[in-house]
Write an enzyme that holds these catalytic residues in place. Structure first.
Site, PDB file in Angstrom:
ATOM      1  N   ALA A  88      48.061  39.007  30.588  1.00 12.32           N
ATOM      2  CA  ALA A  88      48.663  37.798  30.034  1.00 12.32           C
ATOM      3  C   ALA A  88      49.000  36.801  31.129  1.00 12.32           C
ATOM      4  O   ALA A  88      48.760  35.586  30.995  1.00 12.32           O
ATOM      5  CB  ALA A  88      49.915  38.165  29.236  1.00 12.32           C
ATOM      6  N   TYR A  89      49.557  37.288  32.234  1.00 15.94           N
ATOM      7  CA  TYR A  89      49.918  36.407  33.346  1.00 15.94           C
ATOM      8  C   TYR A  89      48.672  35.787  33.962  1.00 15.94           C
ATOM      9  O   TYR A  89      48.608  34.562  34.187  1.00 15.94           O
ATOM     10  CB  TYR A  89      50.689  37.202  34.392  1.00 15.94           C
ATOM     11  CG  TYR A  89      51.043  36.399  35.621  1.00 15.94           C
ATOM     12  CD1 TYR A  89      52.046  35.433  35.585  1.00 15.94           C
ATOM     13  CD2 TYR A  89      50.368  36.601  36.827  1.00 15.94           C
ATOM     14  CE1 TYR A  89      52.370  34.693  36.717  1.00 15.94           C
ATOM     15  CE2 TYR A  89      50.693  35.869  37.957  1.00 15.94           C
ATOM     16  CZ  TYR A  89      51.690  34.918  37.898  1.00 15.94           C
ATOM     17  OH  TYR A  89      52.003  34.188  39.020  1.00 15.94           O
ATOM     18  N   ALA A  90      47.663  36.605  34.233  1.00 12.97           N
ATOM     19  CA  ALA A  90      46.443  36.100  34.859  1.00 12.97           C
ATOM     20  C   ALA A  90      45.743  35.094  33.954  1.00 12.97           C
ATOM     21  O   ALA A  90      45.213  34.078  34.424  1.00 12.97           O
ATOM     22  CB  ALA A  90      45.512  37.250  35.206  1.00 12.97           C
TER      23      ALA A  90
END
Length: 231
Positions: free
Chosen positions: A148-150
């Site tokens: 999700a962050y990437a």
């Protein structure tokens, strides 16, 4: 540093990295407004007399516009926007929430979109407008728990490239830095056995950001610049 007299709005300006950029920019002679979701600026910024705009939801287009307009009023114009507002979550897909993907998109991508859109009319009036975004080196290849962050930071990178192309004829450059692990108190607490000397320092990131804001970087746009320390 080449930013003397520059008028700069910094989102996420109350956090560790944002506050560092604010302080380095002021020391170099820039005029700065710090914008943040938190209501109150940290004491160090208050003591330094930094103009602060708090309680802002930058993922809301109207909220972002009002905050940028307030910054422009305080600064008497705008030469640069530094989009630092963001968040991190480590979650596997199996053990995490689907809502985290929406949350990180909203905090990492949409805030930069709304702030940039709000700033554009003002940056077009500058002799040398600048937008600097914060991507992530981790977005180049996502590790487990980093999906999700990437994905959200990859969105920031694509925004940077697209907006740079859009503004090539407007004398506004758009670039992003891609940090690795930033040496902050929360990161030290989460990884107490790490070699902190290998991490990139907030002040080092501030130096690169302000170079991209400066007139010396006028030939650079659409760049995604890794600033990774020795990680």
């Amino acid at each position: 540093m080449g930013v003397d007299g520059k008028r700069i709005a910094i989102t996420g300006g109350f956090g560790t990295l944002g506050a560092s950029v604010v302080q380095v920019a002021r020391a170099a002679g820039a005029h700065v407004v710090a914008i943040d979701r938190a209501d109150a600026a940290p004491q160090a910024l208050k003591d330094a007399g930094v103009h602060a705009v708090g309680g802002v939801d930058l993922s809301d287009a109207d909220g972002a516009r009002k905050a940028i307009d307030a910054a422009v009023q305080a600064l008497g114009g705008l030469d640069a926007l530094v989009n630092i507002a963001g968040a991190f979550r480590w979650e596997t897909l199996a053990g995490g929430s689907v809502d985290t993907w929406d949350l990180l998109y909203r905090i990492n991508v949409r805030t930069a979109v709304c702030a940039s859109k709000a700033a554009l009319p003002h940056l077009r009036q500058s002799k040398a407008g600048r937008i600097v975004n914060i991507g992530a080196n981790a977005a180049s290849k996502a590790a487990a728990g980093m999906g999700a962050y990437a994905a959200s930071k990859a969105g920031v990178m694509r925004l940077t490239e697209a907006l740079a192309e859009e503004l090539k004829d407007a004398n506004i450059t758009v670039n992003a830095i891609l940090p690795s692990i930033i040496d902050t108190p929360p990161n030290r607490a989460d990884m107490p056995k790490a070699d902190f000397d290998k991490w990139v320092k907030p002040e080092q990131l501030a130096d690169v950001i302000l170079f991209l804001v400066s007139d010396r970087a006028s030939a650079i746009t659409g760049a995604l610049l890794p600033v990774t320390g020795r990680v």
